[in-house]
Design an enzyme around this catalytic site. Structure first.
Site, short mmCIF file in Angstrom:
data_model
loop_
_atom_site.label_atom_id
_atom_site.label_comp_id
_atom_site.label_asym_id
_atom_site.label_seq_id
_atom_site.Cartn_x
_atom_site.Cartn_y
_atom_site.Cartn_z
N LYS A 96 25.64 -4.92 -60.48
CA LYS A 96 24.09 -4.66 -60.50
C LYS A 96 23.60 -5.11 -61.86
O LYS A 96 24.30 -5.20 -62.83
CB LYS A 96 23.96 -3.14 -60.46
CG LYS A 96 24.43 -2.40 -59.23
CD LYS A 96 23.77 -0.95 -59.27
CE LYS A 96 24.44 -0.44 -57.94
NZ LYS A 96 25.86 -0.61 -57.28
N ASP A 130 24.52 -6.85 -56.19
CA ASP A 130 23.90 -5.87 -55.52
C ASP A 130 22.42 -5.88 -55.47
O ASP A 130 22.09 -6.13 -56.57
CB ASP A 130 24.50 -4.51 -55.72
CG ASP A 130 26.04 -4.24 -55.42
OD1 ASP A 130 26.50 -4.93 -54.71
OD2 ASP A 130 26.40 -3.24 -55.95
N GLN A 161 18.13 -6.12 -48.01
CA GLN A 161 17.74 -4.90 -47.74
C GLN A 161 16.92 -4.79 -46.38
O GLN A 161 15.75 -5.15 -46.54
CB GLN A 161 17.24 -4.00 -48.62
CG GLN A 161 18.29 -3.93 -49.91
CD GLN A 161 17.61 -3.57 -50.98
OE1 GLN A 161 16.45 -3.88 -51.24
NE2 GLN A 161 18.29 -2.54 -51.88
N ARG A 182 24.78 -10.69 -47.91
CA ARG A 182 25.14 -9.25 -47.29
C ARG A 182 23.99 -8.76 -46.97
O ARG A 182 23.27 -8.45 -47.78
CB ARG A 182 25.93 -8.47 -48.68
CG ARG A 182 26.23 -7.03 -47.94
CD ARG A 182 26.63 -6.09 -49.25
NE ARG A 182 27.62 -6.37 -49.83
CZ ARG A 182 27.73 -6.06 -51.50
NH1 ARG A 182 26.74 -5.31 -51.92
NH2 ARG A 182 29.16 -6.33 -51.88
N LYS A 185 21.20 -2.00 -44.80
CA LYS A 185 19.96 -1.36 -44.45
C LYS A 185 19.11 -0.87 -45.87
O LYS A 185 17.89 -1.12 -45.66
CB LYS A 185 20.38 0.21 -43.76
CG LYS A 185 20.99 -0.22 -42.39
CD LYS A 185 20.88 1.05 -41.67
CE LYS A 185 21.71 0.72 -40.13
NZ LYS A 185 21.70 1.90 -39.21
N GLY A 186 19.86 -0.51 -46.90
CA GLY A 186 18.92 0.02 -47.89
C GLY A 186 19.42 1.21 -48.43
O GLY A 186 19.28 2.09 -47.63
N ALA A 187 19.46 1.73 -49.80
CA ALA A 187 20.20 2.96 -50.09
C ALA A 187 18.94 3.89 -50.96
O ALA A 187 19.61 4.71 -51.50
CB ALA A 187 21.44 2.66 -50.54
P1 FDA Z 1 23.50 4.62 -41.27
O1 FDA Z 1 23.18 5.18 -42.29
O2 FDA Z 1 22.88 4.53 -39.95
O3 FDA Z 1 25.04 5.01 -40.73
C1 FDA Z 1 25.71 4.62 -39.70
C2 FDA Z 1 27.02 5.60 -39.45
O4 FDA Z 1 27.90 5.14 -40.36
C3 FDA Z 1 26.66 6.90 -39.51
O5 FDA Z 1 26.49 7.61 -38.41
C4 FDA Z 1 27.83 7.60 -40.20
O6 FDA Z 1 28.97 7.77 -39.17
C5 FDA Z 1 28.56 6.47 -41.18
N1 FDA Z 1 28.10 6.59 -42.41
C6 FDA Z 1 27.04 5.97 -43.11
N2 FDA Z 1 27.04 6.47 -44.37
C7 FDA Z 1 27.89 7.39 -44.48
C8 FDA Z 1 28.37 8.16 -45.74
N3 FDA Z 1 27.64 8.14 -46.97
N4 FDA Z 1 29.19 9.02 -45.40
C9 FDA Z 1 29.83 9.08 -44.25
N5 FDA Z 1 29.72 8.35 -43.33
C10 FDA Z 1 28.40 7.51 -43.39
N6 FDA Z 1 22.39 -0.65 -50.51
C11 FDA Z 1 21.69 -1.25 -51.12
O7 FDA Z 1 20.50 -0.76 -51.36
N7 FDA Z 1 22.05 -2.28 -51.82
C12 FDA Z 1 23.24 -2.78 -52.02
O8 FDA Z 1 23.63 -3.76 -52.92
C13 FDA Z 1 23.99 -2.12 -51.22
N8 FDA Z 1 25.44 -2.63 -50.83
C14 FDA Z 1 26.34 -2.34 -49.99
C15 FDA Z 1 27.54 -2.87 -49.92
C16 FDA Z 1 28.48 -2.31 -48.69
C17 FDA Z 1 29.65 -3.08 -48.34
C18 FDA Z 1 28.08 -1.51 -47.78
C19 FDA Z 1 28.42 -0.89 -46.64
C20 FDA Z 1 26.64 -0.84 -47.91
C21 FDA Z 1 25.83 -1.22 -49.23
N9 FDA Z 1 24.44 -0.44 -49.26
C22 FDA Z 1 23.72 -1.15 -50.31
C23 FDA Z 1 24.28 0.60 -48.75
C24 FDA Z 1 23.49 0.58 -47.33
O9 FDA Z 1 22.07 0.20 -47.89
C25 FDA Z 1 23.33 2.01 -46.73
O10 FDA Z 1 22.68 2.69 -47.34
C26 FDA Z 1 24.46 2.40 -46.17
O11 FDA Z 1 25.63 1.49 -45.69
C27 FDA Z 1 24.50 3.25 -45.03
O12 FDA Z 1 23.70 2.75 -43.79
P2 FDA Z 1 24.58 2.18 -42.52
O13 FDA Z 1 24.39 0.86 -42.43
O14 FDA Z 1 26.13 2.67 -42.79
O15 FDA Z 1 23.95 3.03 -41.39
#
Ligand code: FDA
Length: 320
Positions: A96, A130, A161, A182, A185-187
């Site tokens: 980061k 990231d 994101q 990469r 969705k965004g965290a």
């Molecule tokens: P969603 O949140 O809809 O989840 C889909 C399903 O996945 C859920 O129903 C559940 O089963 C499972 N799941 C998801 N999160 C879980 C958790 N915490 N615990 C248990 N199960 C879970 N974000 C960002 O803003 N900047 C970044 O640089 C990155 N980098 C990054 C790298 C990688 C390799 C990944 C996979 C993700 C990121 N992220 C990120 C995080 C991303 O933005 C997002 O918040 C998470 O991946 C959760 O979203 P999903 O796409 O998994 O979908």
């Protein structure tokens, strides 16, 4: 609501201090974190590699507020790069910019990034920047643009994101430049002014951006994952959502993009079933492996993503 509270708490120094002293919190956090040391992380990556997964190591750290801490974080990342090379891991590194000084001074951050790029250039190890909260996106893209004239720039990738309205324009601008992307969705906690508030809209945008990524990869002749597994292809889909993965597979198949040109990435400890399914289908699958003592904000973001994680954490607290 719960998500917003947890994300706000992820910036709280007081709660951080409290959780760091609770053995139970550390134990629950271990589900998402390889351990507190580089040795722990190397062991986990070795196991993942043996199972046919690639990795990207994240030496945890963010929002550094002192110059010496930013330099120390840079040293830790350099040690991680050296370990990947020494141990012949099929892994890259994720960092980061706020970890290496972006919030303090852009020049300091850039100088630290240059040290990392020099190491990447020498070792052939890929560094993914990231993407952090929306307030840092312009500065991150600026530093990345500037870094493109430095030796080793080709070992640098970015994150886009899907929840941000601006991402389609950003991706199109980056598309022609050969930067590995990469897609996530965004965290972070974002306002309606900058990000889609509804999950359905984020998902729809994720699929639109997937199509653009697939098309971009195709125009660059795919650029598959390299033989060492260290350098990812141009297109990486990072989600644990079955529907997003299925959409990406269909999009790539329709466009005629080879399987080794579409990588899936997931976080350590989440959706092992999906990780294995995609690997068994023949796609490169890369696991994001965080490690280190600065696990608190990362852990809080994982709790915020899924209320069940919070209940699991709280039930462990009550049971003690
Ligand atoms: P969603 O949140 O809809 O989840 C889909 C399903 O996945 C859920 O129903 C559940 O089963 C499972 N799941 C998801 N999160 C879980 C958790 N915490 N615990 C248990 N199960 C879970 N974000 C960002 O803003 N900047 C970044 O640089 C990155 N980098 C990054 C790298 C990688 C390799 C990944 C996979 C993700 C990121 N992220 C990120 C995080 C991303 O933005 C997002 O918040 C998470 O991946 C959760 O979203 P999903 O796409 O998994 O979908």
């Amino acid at each position: 609501m719960i998500r917003a509270i947890l994300l706000r708490l992820s910036n709280s120094a007081g709660v951080k201090k409290l959780l760091n002293t609770w053995p139970i919190a550390r134990r629950v956090a271990r589900r998402f974190i390889a351990g507190e040391t580089l040795v722990d992380a190397v062991r986990v990556v070795r196991e993942l590699n043996a199972q046919g997964f690639f990795a990207t190591l994240d030496p945890l750290g963010e929002n550094t507020t002192r110059e010496q801490d930013a330099r120390h974080s840079t040293d830790e990342i350099l040690e991680t790069i050296e370990a990947v090379q020494r141990e012949r891991l099929r892994s890259g590194v994720s960092i980061k910019l706020s970890q290496i000084g972006l919030l303090l001074d852009e020049q300091l951050c850039f100088d630290n990034l240059k040290r990392l790029l020099a190491a990447a250039n020498q070792s052939g190890i890929f560094i993914r920047i990231d993407m952090e909260d929306s307030g840092l996106v312009d500065r991150t893209l600026d530093i990345h643009r500037k870094a493109r004239s430095e030796p080793g720039w080709q070992y640098l990738g970015l994150v886009i994101q899907a929840y941000l309205y601006r991402s389609q324009a950003d991706l199109k601008r980056l598309a022609g430049g050969g930067t590995p992307i990469r897609l996530v969705k965004g965290a972070y906690q974002e306002s309606e002014q900058v990000a889609y508030p509804r999950k359905a809209d984020v998902d729809a945008n994720f699929d639109r951006l997937t199509d653009i990524l697939v098309e971009t990869a195709l125009q660059a002749d795919g650029r598959p994952v390299d033989g060492t597994g260290r350098i990812p292809p141009l297109a990486a889909i990072a989600s644990h959502d079955d529907e997003r993965a299925n959409y990406a597979i269909l999009s790539a198949e329709k466009a005629g993009l080879r399987k080794d040109c579409l990588e899936f990435q997931m976080l350590y400890g989440i959706r092992r079933d999906l990780q294995m399914r995609l690997r068994d289908l023949g796609y490169p699958v890369r696991i994001y492996v965080p490690f280190g003592r600065e696990w608190y904000p990362y852990f809080m973001r994982r709790l915020a993503e899924r209320p069940a994680n919070l209940w699991f954490f709280l039930s462990n607290l009550v049971r003690r």
